[in-house]
Scaffold this motif. Structure first.
Motif, PDB file in Angstrom:
ATOM      1  N   GLY A 181      -1.926 -19.968 -10.847  1.00  0.00           N
ATOM      2  CA  GLY A 181      -0.453 -19.504 -10.284  1.00  0.00           C
ATOM      3  C   GLY A 181      -0.618 -18.171  -9.536  1.00  0.00           C
ATOM      4  O   GLY A 181      -0.010 -18.223  -8.550  1.00  0.00           O
ATOM      5  N   ALA A 182      -1.741 -17.226  -9.786  1.00  0.00           N
ATOM      6  CA  ALA A 182      -1.988 -16.203  -9.141  1.00  0.00           C
ATOM      7  C   ALA A 182      -2.490 -16.381  -7.652  1.00  0.00           C
ATOM      8  O   ALA A 182      -2.052 -16.003  -6.694  1.00  0.00           O
ATOM      9  CB  ALA A 182      -2.910 -15.385  -9.690  1.00  0.00           C
ATOM     10  N   TYR A 183      -3.356 -17.421  -7.715  1.00  0.00           N
ATOM     11  CA  TYR A 183      -3.851 -18.007  -6.331  1.00  0.00           C
ATOM     12  C   TYR A 183      -2.812 -18.438  -5.526  1.00  0.00           C
ATOM     13  O   TYR A 183      -2.685 -18.277  -4.324  1.00  0.00           O
ATOM     14  CB  TYR A 183      -5.021 -19.086  -6.722  1.00  0.00           C
ATOM     15  N   TRP A 184      -2.060 -19.573  -6.278  1.00  0.00           N
ATOM     16  CA  TRP A 184      -1.056 -20.172  -5.407  1.00  0.00           C
ATOM     17  C   TRP A 184       0.303 -19.167  -5.068  1.00  0.00           C
ATOM     18  O   TRP A 184       0.770 -19.308  -3.656  1.00  0.00           O
ATOM     19  CB  TRP A 184      -0.068 -21.153  -6.260  1.00  0.00           C
ATOM     20  N   LEU A 185       0.415 -18.019  -5.688  1.00  0.00           N
ATOM     21  CA  LEU A 185       1.269 -16.958  -5.264  1.00  0.00           C
ATOM     22  C   LEU A 185       0.577 -16.319  -3.972  1.00  0.00           C
ATOM     23  O   LEU A 185       1.557 -15.864  -2.926  1.00  0.00           O
ATOM     24  CB  LEU A 185       1.552 -15.891  -6.266  1.00  0.00           C
ATOM     25  N   VAL A 186      -0.552 -15.794  -4.029  1.00  0.00           N
ATOM     26  CA  VAL A 186      -1.010 -15.123  -2.742  1.00  0.00           C
ATOM     27  C   VAL A 186      -1.591 -16.059  -1.685  1.00  0.00           C
ATOM     28  O   VAL A 186      -2.134 -15.620  -0.394  1.00  0.00           O
ATOM     29  CB  VAL A 186      -2.338 -14.212  -3.178  1.00  0.00           C
TER      30      VAL A 186
END
Length: 187
Positions: A181-186
């Motif tokens: 999720g964090a990767y997809w957000l950034v």
């Protein structure tokens, strides 16, 4: 804690496209709608994790969370099928993977209103994103809703298991989801 939550929301709003939900080249029809949630990591992970998390809630409210999710998702998918797409939905989908992963890790209790709010927001984002891909295929929407309910059911069964190793695997899944999720957000 509140500052961290506000920073995360702010970062998600200003980030670019999340790429959490790749185009699955959905074709028209019930079968393609049914397969759609099974072919995207965002949908698959969130549906399973919601079922697991709901199974660990008090019995009188746990079953309501998947029902709420499927209902809100279907409504927002239908809205997307007849209305203009919303660009923020991709960011919300990526954030939903991160949030649901966190819920698998955290052992805290949440108010019923907070649980319903989180589930409704996650469902709205997923429904809207998937609905934009469905075009006018109401049969595909039916398949997608059925597959989503099935994934919630599978998650429910997994969440009701009491084996210590499975609880550890669930927490590991939560950590992986938070990372994705964090990767997809950034990204």
């Amino acid at each position: 804690m509140k500052k961290s939550i506000l920073l995360a929301i702010g970062a998600s709003v200003v980030s670019g496209s999340a790429y959490a939900h790749p185009g699955h080249d959905l074709q028209v029809g019930f079968a393609s709608g049914f397969l759609h949630p099974l072919t995207g990591w965002d949908h698959l992970l969130v549906m399973l994790s919601l079922g697991i998390w709901a199974a660990r809630r008090p019995a009188q409210q746990g079953w309501q969370l998947p029902v709420l999710f499927v209902s809100v998702m279907a409504v927002f998918a239908a809205l997307a099928m007849v209305w203009l797409p919303m660009s923020l939905a991709e960011v919300l989908v990526a954030a939903s993977v991160l949030v649901m992963g966190g819920l698998l890790i955290v052992k805290g209790q949440f108010s019923r209103g907070a649980q319903f709010s989180v589930v409704a927001l996650v469902a709205a984002a997923h429904g809207y994103v998937h609905g934009t891909e469905l075009g006018q295929s109401w049969n595909a929407l039916g398949g997608m809703v059925l597959a989503t309910a099935g994934l919630h059911g599978l998650g429910w069964v997994l969440g009701r298991q009491q084996q210590p190793w499975l609880k550890m695997v669930t927490r590991l899944l939560g950590a992986v989801m938070m990372g994705l999720g964090a990767y997809w957000l950034v990204a």
